[in-house]
Design a protein around this motif. Structure first.
Motif, PDB file in Angstrom:
ATOM      1  N   GLY A  64       0.821  -1.194   0.000  1.00  0.00           N
ATOM      2  CA  GLY A  64       0.000   0.000   0.000  1.00  0.00           C
ATOM      3  C   GLY A  64       0.859   1.248   0.000  1.00  0.00           C
ATOM      4  O   GLY A  64       1.965   1.243   0.540  1.00  0.00           O
ATOM      5  N   ALA A  92      -3.965   0.454  -2.612  1.00  0.00           N
ATOM      6  CA  ALA A  92      -3.464  -0.858  -2.212  1.00  0.00           C
ATOM      7  C   ALA A  92      -3.973  -1.920  -3.185  1.00  0.00           C
ATOM      8  O   ALA A  92      -5.097  -1.829  -3.680  1.00  0.00           O
ATOM      9  N   ALA A 178      -4.125  -2.169   3.201  1.00  0.00           N
ATOM     10  CA  ALA A 178      -3.090  -3.153   2.886  1.00  0.00           C
ATOM     11  C   ALA A 178      -3.355  -4.507   3.531  1.00  0.00           C
ATOM     12  O   ALA A 178      -2.590  -5.443   3.336  1.00  0.00           O
ATOM     13  N   HIS A 192      -4.270  -9.101   0.775  1.00  0.00           N
ATOM     14  CA  HIS A 192      -3.576  -8.286  -0.215  1.00  0.00           C
ATOM     15  C   HIS A 192      -2.729  -9.180  -1.107  1.00  0.00           C
ATOM     16  O   HIS A 192      -2.387 -10.287  -0.752  1.00  0.00           O
TER      17      HIS A 192
END
Length: 198
Positions: A64, A92, A178, A192
């Protein structure tokens, strides 16, 4: 900081705001640096760039990244509702399954508001956009598969020069986008992708 800092003395309210920004204590997962502020938006400004660790030198974080700009205009533009205005950006990568969620943009916006409120930030007139981007590779890029990203662009009017809490809230938002938990004992909120972006 804007070039005007070297040309003339800073107004006391902006000087206090700069001190507050620089005194902010972001989460340890964040790498935050002061960068050149954009010109032409206000007589005075200060800007920060942040990446969620780990980062690669010279490359945005694969977890991110974001920017935070504080603008100050003693003329108090009517659209701002005060002499200060924050302009913030957060981005992100997401797991594709999360990226197709029709409510993910609304969730991201609510995380910004929740982060500001949790830090007891004094603000008003919040506005912005949340954009999810889905992509698929073709030809030589077909092997990379599908990908998703979430971008949040927001602005709001701080209630005064105490800006540190708002910087910390912005860092909290980046961590949530993130996929990091809001605290050490909480579960991750968003998975993520760890693959580098092209």
């Amino acid at each position: 900081m804007a070039a005007s800092e070297s040309d003339r003395p800073l107004p006391p309210p902006f000087r206090l705001a700069v001190e507050s920004v620089r005194a902010a204590q972001p989460r340890p997962e964040m790498a935050v640096v002061e960068i050149d502020a954009p010109t032409g938006l206000a007589p005075y400004s200060i800007a920060l760039a942040a990446d969620v660790r780990p980062t690669v030198h010279g490359i945005d974080s694969v977890l991110g990244t974001g920017r935070f700009v504080l603008l100050y205009d003693p003329e108090e533009p009517e659209a701002w509702g005060g002499p200060f205005r924050v302009v913030a950006y957060a981005q992100a990568p997401l797991e594709t399954e999360i990226g197709v969620d029709p409510f993910i943009a609304e969730v991201a916006w609510s995380w910004l508001i929740d982060a500001l409120d949790a830090r007891l930030a004094d603000y008003s007139a919040a506005s912005g956009t949340a954009t999810k981007v889905l992509s698929a590779g073709f030809g030589e890029l077909a092997g990379q598969g599908d990908a998703a990203q979430l971008e949040l662009r927001a602005s709001w009017t701080p209630g005064g020069p105490a800006i540190g809490e708002q910087v910390e809230a912005w860092c909290d938002l980046l961590c949530m986008l993130a996929g990091l938990p809001p605290s050490s004992d909480a579960v991750s909120l968003l998975p993520h992708r760890r693959a580098p972006r092209d």
